[in-house]
Design an enzyme around this catalytic site. Sequence first.
Site, mmCIF file in Angstrom:
data_model
loop_
_atom_site.group_PDB
_atom_site.id
_atom_site.type_symbol
_atom_site.label_atom_id
_atom_site.label_comp_id
_atom_site.label_asym_id
_atom_site.label_seq_id
_atom_site.Cartn_x
_atom_site.Cartn_y
_atom_site.Cartn_z
ATOM 1 N N THR A 54 16.912 -36.671 -14.858
ATOM 2 C CA THR A 54 16.581 -37.621 -15.927
ATOM 3 C C THR A 54 16.725 -36.974 -17.300
ATOM 4 O O THR A 54 17.213 -37.603 -18.243
ATOM 5 C CB THR A 54 15.150 -38.173 -15.736
ATOM 6 N N CYS A 55 16.312 -35.733 -17.393
ATOM 7 C CA CYS A 55 16.380 -35.017 -18.673
ATOM 8 C C CYS A 55 17.820 -34.901 -19.170
ATOM 9 O O CYS A 55 18.097 -35.099 -20.356
ATOM 10 C CB CYS A 55 15.759 -33.630 -18.532
ATOM 11 N N SER A 56 18.735 -34.576 -18.271
ATOM 12 C CA SER A 56 20.138 -34.364 -18.645
ATOM 13 C C SER A 56 20.935 -35.658 -18.763
ATOM 14 O O SER A 56 21.861 -35.744 -19.563
ATOM 15 C CB SER A 56 20.832 -33.459 -17.621
#
Length: 169
Positions: A54-56
Amino acid sequence: MLKIGDKLPSGMLQEFVEVEGDGCSLGPNSFEIDKLTQGRKIAVFALPGAFTPTCSAQHVPGFVKYAADFKAAGVDEIWCISVNDAFVMGAWGRDQKTAGKVRMMADGSAAFTQATGLTLDLISRGMGLRSQRYSMLVDDGVVKTLNVEGPGKFEVSDAQTLLGQAKLA
């Protein structure tokens, strides 16, 4: 836990500097939070870890995409904070093409994250102590907005939500 109206905790964050200058050498450099926020408006978002799905795929790309809009709304800088070392954050920044848009700030020992009270225990998943996913607008070191995600969620800490808040601030 950190809340609206609180001053950010004092301490240091690290950033991998790609180009020598402005008193910074190549490689990891330490920066005092108090000095970096003094008299400035900073959009901060934090997340559990570099190179995570999700972060990337969503969190960092949103802030990169809207970096110019944040500037137009009076935000001086955008910071991404994660409990990773400066080398990892530097590599992730290169991968995400954050140069000149988002400062990839490392909280390698989780000292800042612990001081905010926004920790996430991922020890059972082999990731140790990490940061919760959140975003906030900081003005002269004081938290003006704070958007903390529920466990496993990505609903309120996104770039568009914080940008809307920055436009109203």
